[in-house]
Design a protein around this motif. Structure first.
Motif, PDB file in Angstrom:
ATOM      1  N   GLY A 210      68.123 -40.420  32.132  1.00 37.23           N
ATOM      2  CA  GLY A 210      66.880 -39.667  32.291  1.00 37.23           C
ATOM      3  C   GLY A 210      65.942 -40.221  33.349  1.00 37.23           C
ATOM      4  N   ILE A 211      65.728 -41.544  33.334  1.00 36.93           N
ATOM      5  CA  ILE A 211      64.807 -42.138  34.313  1.00 36.93           C
ATOM      6  C   ILE A 211      65.360 -41.989  35.724  1.00 36.93           C
ATOM      7  CG2 ILE A 211      63.795 -44.323  35.078  1.00 36.93           C
ATOM      8  CD1 ILE A 211      63.589 -45.152  32.143  1.00 36.93           C
ATOM      9  N   SER A 212      66.654 -42.259  35.894  1.00 36.65           N
ATOM     10  CA  SER A 212      67.277 -42.148  37.212  1.00 36.65           C
ATOM     11  C   SER A 212      67.271 -40.711  37.732  1.00 36.65           C
ATOM     12  CB  SER A 212      68.714 -42.675  37.141  1.00 36.65           C
ATOM     13  OG  SER A 212      69.354 -42.602  38.393  1.00 36.65           O
ATOM     14  N   TRP A 213      67.573 -39.753  36.844  1.00 37.10           N
ATOM     15  CA  TRP A 213      67.644 -38.348  37.248  1.00 37.10           C
ATOM     16  C   TRP A 213      66.266 -37.742  37.543  1.00 37.10           C
ATOM     17  CZ3 TRP A 213      71.248 -35.409  39.142  1.00 37.10           C
ATOM     18  CH2 TRP A 213      72.598 -35.643  38.847  1.00 37.10           C
ATOM     19  N   SER A 214      65.195 -38.416  37.120  1.00 37.10           N
ATOM     20  CA  SER A 214      63.846 -37.885  37.370  1.00 37.10           C
ATOM     21  C   SER A 214      63.576 -37.683  38.852  1.00 37.10           C
ATOM     22  CB  SER A 214      62.784 -38.827  36.780  1.00 37.10           C
ATOM     23  OG  SER A 214      62.887 -38.891  35.375  1.00 37.10           O
ATOM     24  N   MET A 215      64.232 -38.497  39.680  1.00 36.11           N
ATOM     25  CA  MET A 215      64.004 -38.414  41.117  1.00 36.11           C
ATOM     26  C   MET A 215      64.524 -37.111  41.721  1.00 36.11           C
ATOM     27  SD  MET A 215      64.592 -42.296  42.476  1.00 36.11           S
ATOM     28  CE  MET A 215      63.169 -42.327  43.546  1.00 36.11           C
ATOM     29  N   ALA A 216      65.396 -36.412  41.002  1.00 37.32           N
ATOM     30  CA  ALA A 216      65.967 -35.169  41.529  1.00 37.32           C
ATOM     31  C   ALA A 216      65.475 -33.941  40.779  1.00 37.32           C
ATOM     32  CB  ALA A 216      67.496 -35.232  41.455  1.00 37.32           C
ATOM     33  N   ALA A 217      64.705 -34.130  39.700  1.00 41.10           N
ATOM     34  CA  ALA A 217      64.394 -33.021  38.790  1.00 41.10           C
ATOM     35  C   ALA A 217      63.587 -31.907  39.455  1.00 41.10           C
ATOM     36  CB  ALA A 217      63.651 -33.541  37.561  1.00 41.10           C
ATOM     37  N   ALA A 218      62.565 -32.265  40.221  1.00 38.24           N
ATOM     38  CA  ALA A 218      61.745 -31.226  40.859  1.00 38.24           C
ATOM     39  C   ALA A 218      62.503 -30.519  41.980  1.00 38.24           C
ATOM     40  CB  ALA A 218      60.450 -31.833  41.400  1.00 38.24           C
ATOM     41  N   ASP A 219      63.574 -31.157  42.485  1.00 31.75           N
ATOM     42  CA  ASP A 219      64.370 -30.523  43.533  1.00 31.75           C
ATOM     43  C   ASP A 219      65.043 -29.255  43.021  1.00 31.75           C
ATOM     44  OD1 ASP A 219      63.607 -32.699  44.973  1.00 31.75           O
ATOM     45  OD2 ASP A 219      65.547 -33.699  44.960  1.00 31.75           O
ATOM     46  N   TRP A 220      65.431 -29.268  41.738  1.00 35.41           N
ATOM     47  CA  TRP A 220      65.956 -28.050  41.129  1.00 35.41           C
ATOM     48  C   TRP A 220      64.824 -27.191  40.569  1.00 35.41           C
ATOM     49  CZ3 TRP A 220      70.622 -30.841  38.451  1.00 35.41           C
ATOM     50  CH2 TRP A 220      71.734 -30.780  39.308  1.00 35.41           C
ATOM     51  N   GLY A 221      63.832 -27.837  39.986  1.00 31.64           N
ATOM     52  CA  GLY A 221      62.713 -27.082  39.412  1.00 31.64           C
ATOM     53  C   GLY A 221      62.006 -26.216  40.431  1.00 31.64           C
TER      54      GLY A 221
END
Length: 454
Positions: A210-221
Protein backbone atom coordinates in the motif's frame (compact mmCIF):
# COMPACT_ATOMS: atom_id res chain seq x y z
CA UNK A 1 0.68 13.21 -21.31
CA UNK A 2 2.54 16.50 -21.96
CA UNK A 3 4.67 17.45 -18.94
CA UNK A 4 3.56 21.09 -19.28
CA UNK A 5 -0.14 20.19 -19.08
CA UNK A 6 -1.18 19.93 -15.43
CA UNK A 7 -4.76 18.66 -15.63
CA UNK A 8 -5.78 15.57 -17.60
CA UNK A 9 -8.22 16.61 -20.38
CA UNK A 10 -11.78 15.35 -19.83
CA UNK A 11 -11.73 13.39 -23.09
CA UNK A 12 -8.85 11.28 -21.72
CA UNK A 13 -10.72 10.37 -18.52
CA UNK A 14 -12.02 7.00 -19.64
CA UNK A 15 -11.47 4.66 -16.68
CA UNK A 16 -14.66 3.15 -15.28
CA UNK A 17 -14.83 1.90 -11.65
CA UNK A 18 -14.73 -1.69 -12.92
CA UNK A 19 -11.65 -1.05 -15.07
CA UNK A 20 -9.98 0.74 -12.15
CA UNK A 21 -10.63 -2.30 -9.94
CA UNK A 22 -9.25 -4.66 -12.60
CA UNK A 23 -6.09 -2.56 -13.10
CA UNK A 24 -5.27 -2.76 -9.39
CA UNK A 25 -6.30 -6.42 -9.16
CA UNK A 26 -4.10 -7.43 -12.11
CA UNK A 27 -1.15 -5.39 -10.82
CA UNK A 28 -1.18 -7.29 -7.53
CA UNK A 29 -1.55 -10.85 -8.79
CA UNK A 30 1.92 -12.36 -8.74
CA UNK A 31 4.33 -14.66 -6.96
CA UNK A 32 5.50 -11.80 -4.71
CA UNK A 33 2.22 -12.01 -2.77
CA UNK A 34 3.11 -15.52 -1.64
CA UNK A 35 6.63 -14.31 -0.80
CA UNK A 36 5.05 -11.65 1.44
CA UNK A 37 3.10 -14.43 3.16
CA UNK A 38 6.37 -16.27 3.78
CA UNK A 39 7.84 -13.08 5.27
CA UNK A 40 4.89 -12.80 7.67
CA UNK A 41 5.44 -16.37 8.82
CA UNK A 42 9.13 -15.59 9.43
CA UNK A 43 8.07 -13.35 12.34
CA UNK A 44 7.01 -16.55 14.18
CA UNK A 45 3.34 -15.68 14.55
CA UNK A 46 0.45 -18.02 15.25
CA UNK A 47 -1.83 -18.98 12.36
CA UNK A 48 -4.46 -16.49 13.55
CA UNK A 49 -1.90 -13.70 13.95
CA UNK A 50 -0.38 -14.40 10.52
CA UNK A 51 -3.85 -14.36 8.90
CA UNK A 52 -4.70 -11.09 10.66
CA UNK A 53 -1.35 -9.57 9.65
CA UNK A 54 -2.10 -10.52 6.02
CA UNK A 55 -5.48 -8.80 6.26
CA UNK A 56 -4.21 -5.63 7.95
CA UNK A 57 -1.20 -5.46 5.62
CA UNK A 58 -3.46 -5.82 2.59
CA UNK A 59 -5.70 -3.04 3.89
CA UNK A 60 -2.73 -0.66 3.66
CA UNK A 61 -4.23 -0.06 0.22
CA UNK A 62 -6.46 2.51 1.92
CA UNK A 63 -3.55 4.91 1.29
CA UNK A 64 -3.52 4.41 -2.51
CA UNK A 65 -7.32 4.62 -2.31
CA UNK A 66 -7.09 8.02 -0.61
CA UNK A 67 -4.43 9.30 -3.03
CA UNK A 68 -6.51 8.06 -5.99
CA UNK A 69 -9.50 10.15 -4.84
CA UNK A 70 -7.30 13.27 -4.88
CA UNK A 71 -6.15 12.43 -8.40
CA UNK A 72 -9.74 11.87 -9.49
CA UNK A 73 -11.01 15.09 -7.85
CA UNK A 74 -8.29 17.25 -9.38
CA UNK A 75 -7.63 15.36 -12.63
CA UNK A 76 -3.91 15.56 -11.82
CA UNK A 77 -1.32 12.77 -11.53
CA UNK A 78 0.64 11.96 -8.36
CA UNK A 79 3.96 13.73 -8.87
CA UNK A 80 2.31 16.89 -10.14
CA UNK A 81 0.06 16.99 -7.08
CA UNK A 82 3.14 16.38 -4.93
CA UNK A 83 4.62 19.70 -6.09
CA UNK A 84 2.22 21.51 -3.77
CA UNK A 85 3.60 19.73 -0.69
CA UNK A 86 7.29 19.90 -1.65
CA UNK A 87 7.63 22.69 -4.24
CA UNK A 88 8.53 22.23 -7.91
CA UNK A 89 12.23 21.81 -7.08
CA UNK A 90 11.72 20.14 -3.71
CA UNK A 91 9.57 17.57 -5.51
CA UNK A 92 12.79 15.98 -6.74
CA UNK A 93 12.81 14.20 -3.36
CA UNK A 94 9.80 11.96 -4.16
CA UNK A 95 11.01 11.67 -7.77
CA UNK A 96 14.34 10.29 -6.53
CA UNK A 97 12.53 7.89 -4.19
CA UNK A 98 10.40 6.75 -7.13
CA UNK A 99 13.55 5.98 -9.12
CA UNK A 100 14.97 3.96 -6.21
CA UNK A 101 11.59 2.21 -5.84
CA UNK A 102 11.45 1.20 -9.50
CA UNK A 103 15.09 0.13 -9.71
CA UNK A 104 14.77 -1.83 -6.47
CA UNK A 105 11.67 -3.68 -7.64
CA UNK A 106 13.33 -4.31 -11.00
CA UNK A 107 16.20 -6.06 -9.22
CA UNK A 108 13.82 -7.96 -6.90
CA UNK A 109 11.76 -9.18 -9.86
CA UNK A 110 14.87 -10.33 -11.73
CA UNK A 111 16.08 -12.21 -8.63
CA UNK A 112 12.64 -13.78 -8.17
CA UNK A 113 12.47 -14.78 -11.84
CA UNK A 114 15.92 -16.34 -11.57
CA UNK A 115 14.93 -18.33 -8.48
CA UNK A 116 11.78 -19.55 -10.25
CA UNK A 117 13.90 -20.84 -13.14
CA UNK A 118 16.31 -22.52 -10.70
CA UNK A 119 13.33 -24.28 -9.11
CA UNK A 120 12.22 -25.40 -12.57
CA UNK A 121 15.71 -26.82 -13.16
CA UNK A 122 15.35 -28.76 -9.90
CA UNK A 123 12.07 -30.28 -11.12
CA UNK A 124 13.96 -31.37 -14.27
CA UNK A 125 16.56 -33.01 -11.98
CA UNK A 126 19.23 -30.41 -12.74
CA UNK A 127 21.15 -29.82 -9.52
CA UNK A 128 21.37 -26.33 -8.10
CA UNK A 129 24.88 -24.88 -8.13
CA UNK A 130 26.66 -21.69 -9.09
CA UNK A 131 26.64 -22.57 -12.78
CA UNK A 132 22.90 -23.33 -12.98
CA UNK A 133 22.05 -20.16 -11.02
CA UNK A 134 24.22 -18.12 -13.42
CA UNK A 135 22.49 -19.73 -16.41
CA UNK A 136 19.05 -18.99 -14.92
CA UNK A 137 20.05 -15.35 -14.32
CA UNK A 138 21.37 -15.03 -17.87
CA UNK A 139 18.18 -16.54 -19.33
CA UNK A 140 15.80 -14.38 -17.32
CA UNK A 141 17.79 -11.15 -17.75
CA UNK A 142 18.07 -11.92 -21.47
CA UNK A 143 14.32 -12.44 -21.75
CA UNK A 144 13.75 -9.07 -20.01
CA UNK A 145 16.07 -7.29 -22.44
CA UNK A 146 14.59 -9.01 -25.52
CA UNK A 147 11.04 -8.30 -24.31
CA UNK A 148 11.96 -4.62 -24.29
CA UNK A 149 11.70 -4.77 -28.08
CA UNK A 150 7.94 -5.44 -27.80
CA UNK A 151 5.39 -2.65 -27.79
CA UNK A 152 3.61 -1.67 -24.58
CA UNK A 153 0.30 -2.85 -26.07
CA UNK A 154 1.68 -6.35 -26.69
CA UNK A 155 3.25 -6.48 -23.23
CA UNK A 156 -0.06 -5.39 -21.66
CA UNK A 157 -1.93 -8.20 -23.45
CA UNK A 158 0.67 -10.78 -22.40
CA UNK A 159 0.50 -9.62 -18.78
CA UNK A 160 -3.32 -9.68 -18.83
CA UNK A 161 -3.44 -13.32 -19.98
CA UNK A 162 -0.69 -14.39 -17.59
CA UNK A 163 -2.47 -12.66 -14.70
CA UNK A 164 -5.67 -14.61 -15.37
CA UNK A 165 -3.82 -17.93 -15.72
CA UNK A 166 -1.75 -17.24 -12.59
CA UNK A 167 -4.89 -16.33 -10.64
CA UNK A 168 -6.68 -19.55 -11.63
CA UNK A 169 -3.62 -21.67 -10.85
CA UNK A 170 -3.32 -19.95 -7.47
CA UNK A 171 -6.85 -21.05 -6.59
CA UNK A 172 -5.89 -24.64 -7.42
CA UNK A 173 -2.77 -24.37 -5.27
CA UNK A 174 -4.72 -22.91 -2.34
CA UNK A 175 -7.06 -25.90 -2.49
CA UNK A 176 -4.04 -28.23 -2.46
CA UNK A 177 -2.60 -26.40 0.56
CA UNK A 178 -5.95 -26.59 2.36
CA UNK A 179 -6.06 -30.34 1.78
CA UNK A 180 -2.45 -30.94 2.85
CA UNK A 181 -2.38 -28.54 5.81
CA UNK A 182 -1.65 -29.90 9.28
CA UNK A 183 -4.47 -27.98 10.95
CA UNK A 184 -3.93 -29.45 14.38
CA UNK A 185 -0.34 -28.22 14.47
CA UNK A 186 -1.23 -24.90 12.83
CA UNK A 187 -3.98 -24.03 15.30
CA UNK A 188 -1.92 -25.20 18.26
CA UNK A 189 1.05 -22.95 17.40
CA UNK A 190 1.82 -20.43 20.17
CA UNK A 191 1.13 -16.75 19.63
CA UNK A 192 4.01 -14.49 18.71
CA UNK A 193 4.83 -11.09 20.16
CA UNK A 194 2.21 -8.51 19.13
CA UNK A 195 4.48 -5.45 19.29
CA UNK A 196 7.71 -7.17 18.30
CA UNK A 197 6.25 -9.59 15.75
CA UNK A 198 2.75 -8.79 14.53
CA UNK A 199 3.16 -5.06 13.85
CA UNK A 200 6.62 -5.40 12.26
CA UNK A 201 5.10 -8.01 9.91
CA UNK A 202 2.31 -5.58 9.02
CA UNK A 203 4.80 -2.75 8.50
CA UNK A 204 6.98 -4.72 6.08
CA UNK A 205 3.93 -5.79 4.03
CA UNK A 206 2.54 -2.23 4.02
CA UNK A 207 5.93 -0.87 2.93
CA UNK A 208 6.00 -3.16 -0.10
CA UNK A 209 2.33 -2.83 -1.02
CA UNK A 210 0.00 0.00 0.00
CA UNK A 211 2.66 2.56 0.94
CA UNK A 212 4.77 1.79 -2.14
CA UNK A 213 1.78 1.83 -4.52
CA UNK A 214 0.65 5.24 -3.20
CA UNK A 215 3.15 6.85 -5.55
CA UNK A 216 1.16 5.63 -8.57
CA UNK A 217 -2.41 5.88 -7.23
CA UNK A 218 -3.31 9.34 -8.53
CA UNK A 219 -1.87 8.39 -11.93
CA UNK A 220 -4.84 6.08 -12.39
CA UNK A 221 -7.26 8.17 -10.34
CA UNK A 222 -6.71 11.17 -12.62
CA UNK A 223 -8.03 9.17 -15.60
CA UNK A 224 -11.27 8.01 -13.95
CA UNK A 225 -14.48 9.19 -15.63
CA UNK A 226 -15.67 12.53 -14.14
CA UNK A 227 -19.13 11.15 -13.22
CA UNK A 228 -17.59 8.45 -11.03
CA UNK A 229 -18.12 9.09 -7.32
CA UNK A 230 -15.22 9.60 -4.93
CA UNK A 231 -16.32 6.60 -2.87
CA UNK A 232 -16.32 4.36 -5.96
CA UNK A 233 -12.80 5.53 -6.81
CA UNK A 234 -11.63 4.86 -3.24
CA UNK A 235 -13.16 1.40 -2.83
CA UNK A 236 -12.26 0.08 -6.28
CA UNK A 237 -8.66 1.15 -5.73
CA UNK A 238 -8.46 -0.13 -2.15
CA UNK A 239 -10.18 -3.48 -2.69
CA UNK A 240 -8.68 -4.01 -6.14
CA UNK A 241 -5.23 -4.05 -4.55
CA UNK A 242 -6.08 -5.54 -1.15
CA UNK A 243 -8.12 -8.61 -2.19
CA UNK A 244 -5.55 -10.38 -4.43
CA UNK A 245 -2.71 -9.46 -2.09
CA UNK A 246 -4.52 -10.89 0.94
CA UNK A 247 -5.42 -14.12 -0.88
CA UNK A 248 -1.84 -14.63 -2.08
CA UNK A 249 -0.32 -13.77 1.32
CA UNK A 250 -2.74 -16.17 2.98
CA UNK A 251 -1.50 -18.75 0.48
CA UNK A 252 1.99 -18.16 1.87
CA UNK A 253 0.64 -18.56 5.41
CA UNK A 254 -1.11 -21.80 4.39
CA UNK A 255 2.17 -23.01 2.91
CA UNK A 256 3.72 -22.75 6.37
CA UNK A 257 1.19 -25.32 7.63
CA UNK A 258 2.37 -27.73 4.93
CA UNK A 259 6.08 -26.92 5.18
CA UNK A 260 6.97 -25.59 8.68
CA UNK A 261 10.51 -24.85 7.46
CA UNK A 262 9.09 -21.81 5.66
CA UNK A 263 9.50 -19.72 8.83
CA UNK A 264 13.29 -19.98 8.65
CA UNK A 265 13.79 -20.34 4.87
CA UNK A 266 15.97 -17.84 3.00
CA UNK A 267 14.29 -18.78 -0.30
CA UNK A 268 10.52 -19.42 0.02
CA UNK A 269 10.25 -20.49 -3.62
CA UNK A 270 12.32 -23.61 -2.89
CA UNK A 271 9.99 -24.45 -0.01
CA UNK A 272 6.96 -23.93 -2.25
CA UNK A 273 8.50 -26.19 -4.87
CA UNK A 274 8.89 -28.98 -2.30
CA UNK A 275 5.24 -28.63 -1.22
CA UNK A 276 3.68 -28.82 -4.69
CA UNK A 277 3.22 -31.73 -7.10
CA UNK A 278 5.77 -31.39 -9.92
CA UNK A 279 3.08 -31.27 -12.62
CA UNK A 280 1.61 -28.02 -11.32
CA UNK A 281 4.95 -26.56 -10.18
CA UNK A 282 6.24 -26.46 -13.76
CA UNK A 283 3.19 -24.60 -15.09
CA UNK A 284 2.87 -22.32 -12.07
CA UNK A 285 6.52 -21.25 -12.00
CA UNK A 286 6.63 -20.70 -15.77
CA UNK A 287 3.55 -18.47 -15.64
CA UNK A 288 4.89 -16.65 -12.55
CA UNK A 289 8.25 -16.01 -14.23
CA UNK A 290 6.56 -14.88 -17.45
CA UNK A 291 4.34 -12.48 -15.50
CA UNK A 292 7.39 -10.81 -13.96
CA UNK A 293 8.93 -9.90 -17.33
CA UNK A 294 6.39 -7.19 -18.35
CA UNK A 295 6.74 -5.69 -14.84
CA UNK A 296 10.52 -5.52 -15.36
CA UNK A 297 10.08 -3.76 -18.71
CA UNK A 298 7.73 -1.18 -17.20
CA UNK A 299 10.23 -0.54 -14.40
CA UNK A 300 13.08 -0.14 -16.92
CA UNK A 301 11.18 2.42 -18.97
CA UNK A 302 9.85 4.30 -15.96
CA UNK A 303 13.27 4.46 -14.29
CA UNK A 304 14.70 6.45 -17.21
CA UNK A 305 11.82 8.93 -17.00
CA UNK A 306 12.39 9.37 -13.27
CA UNK A 307 16.10 10.01 -13.80
CA UNK A 308 15.12 12.90 -16.05
CA UNK A 309 12.73 14.35 -13.44
CA UNK A 310 15.57 14.64 -10.90
CA UNK A 311 17.72 16.45 -13.45
CA UNK A 312 19.75 13.48 -14.76
CA UNK A 313 19.03 13.37 -18.49
CA UNK A 314 20.68 10.52 -20.35
CA UNK A 315 20.16 8.88 -23.71
CA UNK A 316 18.15 5.69 -24.00
CA UNK A 317 21.36 3.75 -24.67
CA UNK A 318 23.06 5.16 -21.55
CA UNK A 319 19.95 4.46 -19.50
CA UNK A 320 19.93 0.82 -20.65
CA UNK A 321 23.62 0.49 -19.71
CA UNK A 322 23.04 1.99 -16.22
CA UNK A 323 19.93 -0.02 -15.43
CA UNK A 324 21.25 -3.13 -17.17
CA UNK A 325 24.24 -3.05 -14.84
CA UNK A 326 21.89 -2.76 -11.86
CA UNK A 327 19.84 -5.70 -13.14
CA UNK A 328 23.01 -7.82 -13.17
CA UNK A 329 25.03 -6.55 -10.19
CA UNK A 330 22.32 -6.59 -7.49
CA UNK A 331 21.14 -10.13 -8.36
CA UNK A 332 24.77 -11.30 -8.44
CA UNK A 333 25.26 -9.99 -4.90
CA UNK A 334 22.02 -11.49 -3.56
CA UNK A 335 22.32 -14.84 -5.35
CA UNK A 336 26.07 -15.50 -5.12
CA UNK A 337 27.45 -13.46 -2.22
CA UNK A 338 24.67 -12.97 0.32
CA UNK A 339 22.63 -16.04 -0.57
CA UNK A 340 19.67 -14.86 1.55
CA UNK A 341 16.81 -13.57 -0.60
CA UNK A 342 14.31 -12.79 2.16
CA UNK A 343 16.82 -10.93 4.33
CA UNK A 344 17.85 -8.64 1.45
CA UNK A 345 14.23 -8.17 0.40
CA UNK A 346 13.30 -7.09 3.93
CA UNK A 347 16.31 -4.72 3.99
CA UNK A 348 15.10 -3.08 0.77
CA UNK A 349 11.50 -2.81 1.99
CA UNK A 350 12.58 -1.35 5.34
CA UNK A 351 14.61 1.42 3.69
CA UNK A 352 11.99 2.09 1.04
CA UNK A 353 9.11 1.97 3.53
CA UNK A 354 10.69 4.53 5.85
CA UNK A 355 11.20 7.02 3.00
CA UNK A 356 7.78 6.42 1.45
CA UNK A 357 5.80 6.37 4.72
CA UNK A 358 7.11 9.89 5.43
CA UNK A 359 6.35 10.99 1.86
CA UNK A 360 2.75 9.75 1.75
CA UNK A 361 2.02 11.07 5.28
CA UNK A 362 3.20 14.57 4.28
CA UNK A 363 1.38 14.39 0.94
CA UNK A 364 -1.93 13.50 2.62
CA UNK A 365 -1.46 15.95 5.53
CA UNK A 366 -0.81 18.75 3.04
CA UNK A 367 -4.00 17.88 1.16
CA UNK A 368 -6.08 17.92 4.35
CA UNK A 369 -4.50 21.00 5.93
CA UNK A 370 -4.19 23.25 2.87
CA UNK A 371 -6.03 21.80 -0.16
CA UNK A 372 -9.56 21.00 1.04
CA UNK A 373 -10.98 23.48 -1.46
CA UNK A 374 -8.81 22.06 -4.22
CA UNK A 375 -5.26 22.50 -5.49
CA UNK A 376 -4.14 25.85 -6.91
CA UNK A 377 -2.78 24.90 -10.34
CA UNK A 378 -0.35 27.84 -10.24
CA UNK A 379 1.56 26.00 -7.48
CA UNK A 380 2.02 22.96 -9.73
CA UNK A 381 3.21 24.58 -12.96
CA UNK A 382 6.83 24.28 -14.04
CA UNK A 383 7.44 28.03 -13.69
CA UNK A 384 5.68 28.27 -10.32
CA UNK A 385 7.16 30.49 -7.60
CA UNK A 386 6.59 27.57 -5.23
CA UNK A 387 10.11 26.22 -5.76
CA UNK A 388 10.63 24.80 -2.27
CA UNK A 389 7.90 24.08 0.27
CA UNK A 390 10.08 23.97 3.36
CA UNK A 391 7.30 22.67 5.61
CA UNK A 392 7.02 19.52 3.54
CA UNK A 393 10.77 19.15 2.94
CA UNK A 394 11.71 19.74 6.59
CA UNK A 395 9.02 17.36 7.81
CA UNK A 396 10.22 14.66 5.43
CA UNK A 397 13.87 14.97 6.47
CA UNK A 398 13.06 14.90 10.20
CA UNK A 399 10.66 11.96 9.79
CA UNK A 400 13.06 9.85 7.73
CA UNK A 401 16.02 10.52 10.03
CA UNK A 402 13.88 9.67 13.07
CA UNK A 403 12.64 6.48 11.41
CA UNK A 404 16.21 5.34 10.79
CA UNK A 405 17.22 6.15 14.37
CA UNK A 406 14.73 3.46 15.45
CA UNK A 407 15.89 0.96 12.80
CA UNK A 408 18.63 -1.63 12.71
CA UNK A 409 19.56 -4.06 9.96
CA UNK A 410 22.59 -5.66 8.30
CA UNK A 411 24.09 -2.30 7.29
CA UNK A 412 22.73 0.15 9.86
CA UNK A 413 22.29 0.16 13.63
CA UNK A 414 20.11 3.01 14.87
CA UNK A 415 20.90 4.29 18.38
CA UNK A 416 17.27 3.90 19.49
CA UNK A 417 16.68 0.48 17.89
CA UNK A 418 16.20 -1.29 21.22
CA UNK A 419 13.38 -3.22 22.86
CA UNK A 420 10.37 -3.54 20.58
CA UNK A 421 12.25 -1.72 17.79
CA UNK A 422 15.10 -4.23 17.66
CA UNK A 423 15.50 -6.36 14.52
CA UNK A 424 12.28 -5.27 12.84
CA UNK A 425 10.78 -2.57 10.63
CA UNK A 426 8.70 -0.54 13.10
CA UNK A 427 10.80 2.45 12.01
CA UNK A 428 8.45 2.60 9.00
CA UNK A 429 5.53 3.49 11.28
CA UNK A 430 7.71 5.84 13.32
CA UNK A 431 8.59 7.80 10.16
CA UNK A 432 4.93 8.13 9.15
CA UNK A 433 3.82 9.27 12.62
CA UNK A 434 6.68 11.77 12.99
CA UNK A 435 5.86 13.21 9.55
CA UNK A 436 2.28 13.91 10.64
CA UNK A 437 3.44 15.48 13.92
CA UNK A 438 5.95 17.72 12.11
CA UNK A 439 3.33 18.93 9.63
CA UNK A 440 0.98 19.82 12.51
CA UNK A 441 3.72 21.62 14.47
CA UNK A 442 4.85 23.59 11.41
CA UNK A 443 1.34 24.63 10.37
CA UNK A 444 1.48 27.99 12.25
CA UNK A 445 4.77 28.86 10.54
CA UNK A 446 4.35 31.20 7.56
CA UNK A 447 1.12 31.91 5.75
CA UNK A 448 -1.78 29.49 5.99
CA UNK A 449 -3.29 30.16 2.55
CA UNK A 450 -3.98 27.12 0.41
CA UNK A 451 -2.26 28.84 -2.48
CA UNK A 452 0.84 29.95 -0.62
CA UNK A 453 4.28 29.38 -2.11
CA UNK A 454 5.94 28.17 1.06
Amino acid sequence: MNEDVIKVPDEEKTLTPGKLFYNWFAANIGIMGIVFGAMIVSFHLSFFQATLASLVGGLSFVFPGWVATLGKREGITTFKLSRAAYGTHGNKIPNAIAWFNMVGWLAINVITGTLLLVSLFKILHIAKNGVTVAIALAIFAGLVILSGLLSEAVLAKIQTWLSWIFGLLTLVILILFLMKADWQAALAAPSGHWLGGFWPAVSIVAAGSGISWSMAAADWGAYVKPQTSQSATFWNTTLGGAIPLFVLMWGGVLLSTVEPSLATASNPIDVMNDALPSWISVIYFLVAAGGLIPQCIISLRSARINLATVGIKVSQQTSLVIHGAIVVLIPIYVLFISGNFLANFELFLGFLGTCLAAWVAIFLCDSVMYRRQGYDVSLLENDSQNKYNWKGITSWIIAVVTGFLFTNNAIWNGPFAHGIFRDNSLGVFVAGIVAVVCMLLLKPVGRASTSEAL
